[in-house]
Design an enzyme around this catalytic site. Structure first.
Site, mmCIF file in Angstrom:
data_model
loop_
_atom_site.group_PDB
_atom_site.id
_atom_site.type_symbol
_atom_site.label_atom_id
_atom_site.label_comp_id
_atom_site.label_asym_id
_atom_site.label_seq_id
_atom_site.Cartn_x
_atom_site.Cartn_y
_atom_site.Cartn_z
ATOM 1 N N ASN A 1 43.486 36.881 23.649
ATOM 2 C CA ASN A 1 44.205 35.981 24.880
ATOM 3 C C ASN A 1 43.970 34.705 24.637
ATOM 4 O OD1 ASN A 1 41.960 35.847 26.716
ATOM 5 N ND2 ASN A 1 41.804 37.894 26.408
ATOM 6 N N LYS B 1 42.967 45.789 4.840
ATOM 7 C CA LYS B 1 44.101 45.178 5.335
ATOM 8 C C LYS B 1 45.230 46.104 5.422
ATOM 9 C CE LYS B 1 46.710 40.981 4.691
ATOM 10 N NZ LYS B 1 47.403 40.073 3.658
ATOM 11 N N PRO C 1 36.520 49.713 27.934
ATOM 12 C CA PRO C 1 35.692 49.820 28.778
ATOM 13 C C PRO C 1 35.811 48.840 30.075
ATOM 14 C CG PRO C 1 34.184 49.245 27.284
ATOM 15 C CD PRO C 1 35.503 49.329 26.724
ATOM 16 N N ILE D 1 34.012 46.264 32.238
ATOM 17 C CA ILE D 1 32.643 45.906 32.192
ATOM 18 C C ILE D 1 32.314 45.456 33.655
ATOM 19 C CG2 ILE D 1 31.038 44.099 31.254
ATOM 20 C CD1 ILE D 1 33.040 43.753 28.986
ATOM 21 N N PHE E 1 36.439 37.960 38.719
ATOM 22 C CA PHE E 1 37.687 37.220 38.893
ATOM 23 C C PHE E 1 38.944 38.021 39.045
ATOM 24 C CE2 PHE E 1 36.418 32.617 38.284
ATOM 25 C CZ PHE E 1 35.078 32.834 38.288
HETATM 26 N N1 CTP Z 1 37.042 42.782 33.456
HETATM 27 C C1 CTP Z 1 35.937 43.573 32.709
HETATM 28 N N2 CTP Z 1 36.318 44.284 31.658
HETATM 29 C C2 CTP Z 1 37.395 44.712 31.291
HETATM 30 C C3 CTP Z 1 38.455 44.098 32.180
HETATM 31 C C4 CTP Z 1 38.141 43.012 33.203
HETATM 32 O O1 CTP Z 1 34.856 43.044 33.199
HETATM 33 N N3 CTP Z 1 37.723 45.512 30.450
HETATM 34 C C5 CTP Z 1 36.902 41.995 34.430
HETATM 35 C C6 CTP Z 1 36.961 40.405 34.355
HETATM 36 O O2 CTP Z 1 36.038 39.723 33.842
HETATM 37 C C7 CTP Z 1 37.489 39.897 35.612
HETATM 38 C C8 CTP Z 1 38.043 41.143 36.330
HETATM 39 O O3 CTP Z 1 37.569 42.213 35.741
HETATM 40 O O4 CTP Z 1 36.099 39.697 36.482
HETATM 41 C C9 CTP Z 1 39.409 41.298 36.708
HETATM 42 O O5 CTP Z 1 40.179 41.147 35.591
HETATM 43 P P1 CTP Z 1 41.494 41.382 35.504
HETATM 44 O O6 CTP Z 1 41.961 41.237 34.090
HETATM 45 O O7 CTP Z 1 42.346 40.374 36.313
HETATM 46 O O8 CTP Z 1 41.727 42.891 36.076
HETATM 47 P P2 CTP Z 1 42.237 44.114 35.433
HETATM 48 O O9 CTP Z 1 41.197 44.828 35.394
HETATM 49 O O10 CTP Z 1 42.746 44.006 34.050
HETATM 50 O O11 CTP Z 1 43.198 44.446 36.432
HETATM 51 P P3 CTP Z 1 44.881 44.238 36.238
HETATM 52 O O12 CTP Z 1 45.414 44.925 34.882
HETATM 53 O O13 CTP Z 1 45.393 45.042 37.479
HETATM 54 O O14 CTP Z 1 45.310 42.938 36.453
#
Ligand code: CTP
Length: 397
Positions: A208, A286, A303, A305, A323
Site C-alpha cells: 500500500n 516466479k 492477523p 496486530i 489509528f
Molecule cells: N492494524 C493492525 N493489523 C492489521 C490491520 C490493522 O495492527 N492487520 C492496525 C493499524 O495499524 C491501525 C488500526 O489497526 O492502527 C486500524 O487500521 P485500519 O486499516 O484503519 O483498520 P482495519 O482493521 O483494516 O478496518 P477497516 O477495514 O474497517 O478499515
C-alpha cells in the site's frame, strides 16, 4: 546539556577516527566526561596521546594491561559510563559486535556493558552496502544498539555514497537523545510503522502507499521525551529515526511476531498500514505467463496486530493506541473500531483525496478515547507526533 554524563568512547580503526578527536572536544564542551578506548587499528589513525590530551582522561588500549585491571577492571570500565559510544564503528567492529566476539578490550567492553550503546558507522560505500554489513546492522539494531549515520558524500577512498561517519555535532545530538531525561524516561514504547509487503511470488508483492512518515515522527517524538522505543517497521519510504531500536519486517505476520517479541512495553502505538490480506499460498517460484491466462489470486486474512495486542489477557501494555484512516463518517467508524479492537485510543483521520493528508506533510486528527472525541486542528505530522507523545507521557505518569 550533558553535564555530569560519562561517555565511554570506543574509537575504531578507520580514517574517520580523526573526527572522534573533535567529538571528544564537543562532548566535553557540553559538560560530559569522555573516557577514550582505542582499538589497535585506531592507533594507526590517532595517537593515544592526542585522545588523552583532548579528553583529559586516561586512554584504555589493551585488555591485558594488568596495571589498568588493578585500577579498574574491564567489567567496571564498561559499566561506569552512562552511555557507550562507538565512533567510528568500522565494518569489522560491527561484525564483532553482531557475532558476540570478545577478543580485545573494545569488543569485551561492548559485551560486558549493561548500558545503552550508540554506534556511528563509517566505512567504504561498498563495505557499507555489503549484505554482511547490512545483516550485522539489522542484528545490532534488533539487539537495541542505537545508530547515528552514516552520511552520504565523497569518501576518503575517492568513492561517493553512504558510509561517511556522521558529523561530530550530529553524534552529540544522538548522544543527548540517548541520555534524555524526559517525562518518558524509563518507559518502553512499541511503535509499528510503514506498509507491509505480502509476497505473491519471489519477485512480486501486494503493498500500500504508506510512507511511514507519521509512525516515524511518533517514534522520534517519544524518544525525544526519553522513552526507550522499539520501532517495528515495514518497508517505508522514510528512514527510521536515530536513537531507537529498529526491527525491520516485510509482512504482517512478521510484524505481529516482532511486536509480540518486543513486549513487555508500557505503551504501544500501532501506526503501521498493515495489509489486511496476504496470498493464501505465495508461490515459491516466479509465476509465469502461460496458456491458461491470468492467474487467480486467492487471499487469506492477515492477523490484526492491534486487536491481538489490545486483547492480550497477560502482558498487555497499559496504553494501546491505534489509528483509523477513514474516508467517510470518520468519528462513527473510528469509535466503532476502538470498541471492536479493544484499544484505549484511536487516532482517527480523514484520508479522503480532497484533504491531501495521504502522502502529505500535514494531518488533522481526532483522538477518540473513553472520555470521548478530541478534534485537533490541522497541523504538521511532526506536531501531531509531538502532541501524541506528550499525551502518552501524561497518561503514563
Ligand atoms: N492494524 C493492525 N493489523 C492489521 C490491520 C490493522 O495492527 N492487520 C492496525 C493499524 O495499524 C491501525 C488500526 O489497526 O492502527 C486500524 O487500521 P485500519 O486499516 O484503519 O483498520 P482495519 O482493521 O483494516 O478496518 P477497516 O477495514 O474497517 O478499515
Amino acid at each position: 546539556m550533558l553535564a555530569g554524563k560519562r561517555i565511554l568512547l570506543i574509537i575504531g580503526g578507520g580514517i574517520a577516527a580523526f573526527k572522534s578527536l573533535d567529538l571528544i572536544r564537543r562532548l566535553r564542551e557540553r559538560g560530559a566526561t569522555v573516557t577514550p578506548v582505542l582499538t589497535r587499528a585506531a592507533e594507526e589513525f590517532v595517537t593515544p596521546l592526542s585522545a588523552s590530551a583532548l579528553s583529559a582522561q586516561k586512554v584504555y588500549r589493551d585488555l591485558f594491561d594488568l596495571t589498568d585491571e588493578a585500577e579498574m577492571g574491564h567489567i567496571e570500565l564498561s559499566r561506569a559510563a552512562d552511555l557507550v559510544v562507538v565512533a567510528p564503528a568500522t565494518a569489522d567492529l560491527m561484525a564483532k559486535m553482531a557475532g558476540g566476539h570478545a577478543n580485545d578490550l573494545a569488543s569485551t567492553l561492548l559485551m560486558a556493558t549493561d548500558k545503552r550503546v550508540l554506534i556511528a558507522p563509517a566505512m567504504n560505500v561498498r563495505m557499507w552496502e555489503h549484505p554482511a554489513t547490512q545483516r550485522n546492522l539489522a542484528t545490532l539494531q534488533g539487539d537495541g544498539i542505537l545508530t547515528v549515520g552514516p552520511d552520504e558524500g565523497d569518501m576518503a577512498c575517492g568513492e561517493y555514497g553512504p558510509g561517511r561517519m556522521a558529523e561530530p555535532l550530529a553524534i552529540v545530538d544522538a548522544v543527548s537523545a540517548a541520555l534524555q531525561d524526559g517525562p518518558l524516561k524509563g518507559k518502553h514504547v512499541l511503535v509499528t510503522s510503514g506498509p507491509t509487503h505480502e509476497p505473491i511470488d519471489p519477485v512480486r508483492y501486494i503493498a500500500n502507499r504508506s510512507s511511514g512518515a507519521q509512525g516515524t515522527a511518533i517514534a522520534r517524538a517519544l524518544s525525544a521525551l526519553g522513552a526507550e522505543v522499539s520501532f517495528v517497521t515495514g518497508p517505508a519510504d522514510v528512514p527510521p529515526p536515530d536513537g531507537v531500536r529498529v526491527i525491520k519486517v516485510q509482512t504482517a505476520q512478521q510484524m505481529l511476531e516482532a511486536a509480540k517479541a518486543a513486549l513487555p512495553a508500557d505503551a504501544a502505538v500501532f501506526a503501521a498500514a498493515v495489509a489486511d490480506w496476504r496470498m493464501a499460498q505465495a508461490s515459491d517460484s516466479k509465476i509465469k505467463k502461460g496458456p491458461d491466462g491470468a492467474p487467480a489470486l486467492t487471499f487469506a486474512e492477515n492477523p490484526d496486530i492491534l486487536a491481538t495486542v489490545s486483547q492480550m489477557t497477560k502482558g498487555r501494555p497499559k496504553l494501546v493506541v491505534g489509528f483509523a484512516a477513514e474516508t467517510d463518517d470518520v468519528i462513527a467508524h473510528a469509535t466503532a473500531k476502538r470498541e471492536r479492537k479493544g484499544c484505549d485510543w484511536i487516532i482517527a483521520n480523514d484520508v479522503s483525496p480532497e484533504t491531501g493528508i495521504m502522502g502529505g506533510t500535514e494531518n488533522a486528527v481526532t483522538v477518540i478515547s473513553a472520555e470521548g472525541a478530541d478534534a485537533w486542528p490541522r497541523m504538521s505530522k511532526d506536531d501531531v507526533a509531538r502532541k501524541i507523545a506528550a499525551r502518552i507521557a501524561e497518561a503514563l505518569s
